[in-house]
Design a protein around this motif. Structure first.
Motif, short mmCIF file in Angstrom:
data_model
loop_
_atom_site.label_atom_id
_atom_site.label_comp_id
_atom_site.label_asym_id
_atom_site.label_seq_id
_atom_site.Cartn_x
_atom_site.Cartn_y
_atom_site.Cartn_z
N VAL A 1 11.34 -21.68 -15.38
CA VAL A 1 10.79 -20.84 -14.33
C VAL A 1 10.74 -21.62 -13.02
N ALA A 2 11.21 -20.99 -11.96
CA ALA A 2 11.12 -21.55 -10.62
C ALA A 2 10.25 -20.64 -9.76
N THR A 3 9.37 -21.20 -8.98
CA THR A 3 8.50 -20.42 -8.10
C THR A 3 9.04 -20.49 -6.68
N GLY A 4 8.87 -19.41 -5.93
CA GLY A 4 9.36 -19.39 -4.56
C GLY A 4 9.03 -18.09 -3.88
N SER A 5 9.89 -17.64 -2.98
CA SER A 5 9.63 -16.42 -2.22
C SER A 5 10.95 -15.74 -1.86
N ILE A 6 10.83 -14.47 -1.46
CA ILE A 6 11.99 -13.68 -1.04
C ILE A 6 12.08 -13.74 0.48
N MET B 1 17.69 -7.18 6.52
CA MET B 1 16.96 -6.94 5.28
C MET B 1 17.85 -6.40 4.17
N ARG B 2 19.12 -6.22 4.45
CA ARG B 2 20.05 -5.77 3.41
C ARG B 2 20.58 -6.95 2.59
N SER B 3 20.38 -8.15 3.09
CA SER B 3 20.84 -9.35 2.39
C SER B 3 19.66 -10.30 2.23
N LEU B 4 19.07 -10.29 1.03
CA LEU B 4 17.90 -11.12 0.75
C LEU B 4 18.27 -12.22 -0.24
N VAL B 5 17.55 -13.33 -0.15
CA VAL B 5 17.75 -14.44 -1.08
C VAL B 5 16.40 -14.90 -1.61
N PHE B 6 16.44 -15.47 -2.80
CA PHE B 6 15.26 -16.11 -3.38
C PHE B 6 15.37 -17.60 -3.09
N GLU B 7 14.34 -18.16 -2.46
CA GLU B 7 14.28 -19.59 -2.21
C GLU B 7 13.11 -20.17 -2.98
N VAL C 1 16.34 -13.86 -13.34
CA VAL C 1 15.56 -12.63 -13.40
C VAL C 1 14.31 -12.87 -12.56
N LEU C 2 14.16 -12.07 -11.50
CA LEU C 2 13.06 -12.26 -10.55
C LEU C 2 11.91 -11.32 -10.88
N THR C 3 10.72 -11.89 -10.87
CA THR C 3 9.49 -11.10 -11.00
C THR C 3 8.70 -11.28 -9.72
N ILE C 4 8.45 -10.17 -9.04
CA ILE C 4 7.73 -10.20 -7.77
C ILE C 4 6.32 -9.70 -8.01
N GLY C 5 5.34 -10.53 -7.67
CA GLY C 5 3.95 -10.20 -7.97
C GLY C 5 3.47 -8.92 -7.32
N ALA C 6 3.97 -8.62 -6.14
CA ALA C 6 3.52 -7.42 -5.42
C ALA C 6 4.18 -6.14 -5.90
N ILE C 7 5.23 -6.26 -6.71
CA ILE C 7 5.93 -5.08 -7.24
C ILE C 7 5.79 -5.09 -8.75
N ASP D 1 19.69 -2.47 -5.26
CA ASP D 1 20.26 -1.14 -5.15
C ASP D 1 20.04 -0.63 -3.73
N GLU D 2 20.77 0.43 -3.37
CA GLU D 2 20.65 0.97 -2.03
C GLU D 2 19.23 1.47 -1.74
N LYS D 3 18.53 1.95 -2.77
CA LYS D 3 17.20 2.51 -2.56
C LYS D 3 16.11 1.44 -2.56
N ASP D 4 16.44 0.22 -2.96
CA ASP D 4 15.43 -0.84 -3.04
C ASP D 4 15.08 -1.35 -1.65
N PHE D 5 13.78 -1.59 -1.44
CA PHE D 5 13.31 -2.22 -0.20
C PHE D 5 12.26 -3.26 -0.58
N ILE D 6 12.56 -4.51 -0.25
CA ILE D 6 11.64 -5.61 -0.53
C ILE D 6 11.24 -6.24 0.80
N ARG D 7 9.96 -6.41 1.01
CA ARG D 7 9.49 -7.01 2.25
C ARG D 7 9.71 -8.52 2.24
N ALA D 8 10.00 -9.05 3.39
CA ALA D 8 10.23 -10.48 3.51
C ALA D 8 8.94 -11.25 3.30
#
Length: 368
Positions: A53-58, A218-224, A242-248, A282-289
């Motif tokens: 497991v690696a911890t980081g942010s989008i 915001m169409r091109s996001l990376v996990f750091e 496999v990313l798990t986002i705490g807010a989603i 996906d096209e419908k996905d929106f993840i906040r920075a």
């Protein structure tokens, strides 16, 4: 003396009788204790996945801070955070507060240029007449004509310079006004930290300048994230994450590992290596920075293998073995060869039959 011997003898007899009674009670209890029954479990077929497991942010792959080329006061603001903007779209207009010394110098230069131009104009008019009368040669006439053109250009340059000092822009054709701030990329406005009336500082070689807006794609996001040095040697580019986002809640996102830092960073005594992975959306996905996230990185995987719980393993000189039931509550030691482990289950490569039952050491003891 006789009395003392009798007392000692009596004490000895009492102690002996007490010990005899305690031993009798102990063996009685032993004889009436129920025999223990050890719990057993059979090997099972399962999928074993070893991961870290690696911890980081989008974060956005492309994020820029738009700054002003001039100092002054925000006169107009045409956008707000959350808007989608295009490259070249007007964000703000800056009202320049001119430096009086610079204005005075520019005005002096303009007056000098005008005087030189007027003098060149009079000289050219006089030489026009002389040339028409063929009093002077053409070569000399051209010299005065060129001098007039140079003085005219110098006057126009001085006028533009004065206008630039006062307003930040000039009337010169094709020149973009420096007091207007435009977006440099297509994207979403993540932040507009200024308001109308805010004083700002220009960007130059000695100052970063005031940020007018932060724009990101915001169409091109990376996990750091960062991973421990003990695991980094097992990673390779293009591995699946496999990313798990705490807010989603209730969603996981796929990602593809694209970068592993060649140099680690010391964090509180341990070495961490930065990594980066492209988030698959996906096209419908929106993840906040800025969302925090955990990345499960699959290091190895086995499908449909025979396994047992890792807690059932025992070791003899670092060699693994289990106790196999050969008769009801009778066990024999069996050396086995193990494979991949996920920390809970471990693969059994050889030494054990799928139908045999294995003793669970020190667990699940019951009385009958």
């Amino acid at each position: 003396m006789i009395t003392m011997k009798k007392v000692l003898l009596g004490v000895f007899v009492l102690v002996f009788l007490g010990l005899s009674a305690w031993l009798g009670y102990y063996f009685y209890q032993k004889a009436n204790t129920d025999p223990v029954v050890y719990k057993t479990e059979a090997p099972f077929e399962t999928e074993i996945v070893k991961k870290t497991v690696a911890t980081g942010s989008i974060v956005p792959r492309k994020e820029v801070q738009v700054k002003s080329q001039v100092s002054g006061i925000v006169e107009e603001l045409h956008v707000e955070a959350g808007q989608i903007v295009k490259k070249g779209q007007l964000l703000a207009k800056i009202r320049i507060v001119p430096n009086m010394v610079s204005v005075n110098n520019a005005e002096t230069n303009l007056q000098t240029a005008k005087l030189n131009f007027e003098e060149a104009k009079r000289e050219l008019a006089r030489y026009d007449q002389l040339y028409a009368e063929k009093v002077i040669p053409e070569q000399e006439y051209r010299k005065y004509k060129a001098d007039f053109a140079l003085k005219q250009e110098a006057m126009q340059a001085a006028e533009n310079n004065l206008q630039l000092v006062r307003e930040g822009s000039s009337r010169k054709s094709g020149q973009q006004s420096s007091n207007l701030v435009y977006s440099t990329i297509d994207g979403m406005l993540l932040d507009v930290p200024i308001k109308v009336g805010t004083s700002i500082i220009e960007r130059n070689n000695f100052n970063e300048g005031t940020t007018i807006a932060t724009v990101a794609d915001m169409r091109s996001l990376v996990f750091e994230g960062k991973i421990d040095e003990s695991e980094v040697g097992k990673l390779k580019e293009n591995m699946d994450l496999v990313l798990t986002i705490g807010a989603i809640e209730g969603r996981v996102f796929d990602a593809k590992l694209e970068y592993i830092a060649p140099k680690g960073l010391d964090e509180e005594g341990s070495i961490k290596f930065p990594i980066r992975a492209q988030v698959v959306l996906d096209e419908k996905d929106f993840i906040r920075a800025g969302y925090s996230a955990n990345a499960d990185i699959v290091l190895d995987k086995r499908d449909k293998v025979m396994a047992i719980k890792e807690s059932m393993l025992q070791f003899d000189k670092e060699k693994p073995y289990v106790e196999v039931e050969v008769a009801p509550q009778k066990f024999e030691k069996r050396m086995i060869q193990t494979g991949l482990s996920d920390g809970i289950n471990i693969e059994v490569v050889s030494g054990l039959d799928g139908k045999e039952k294995v003793k669970v050491p020190d667990l699940g003891i019951a009385h009958i």
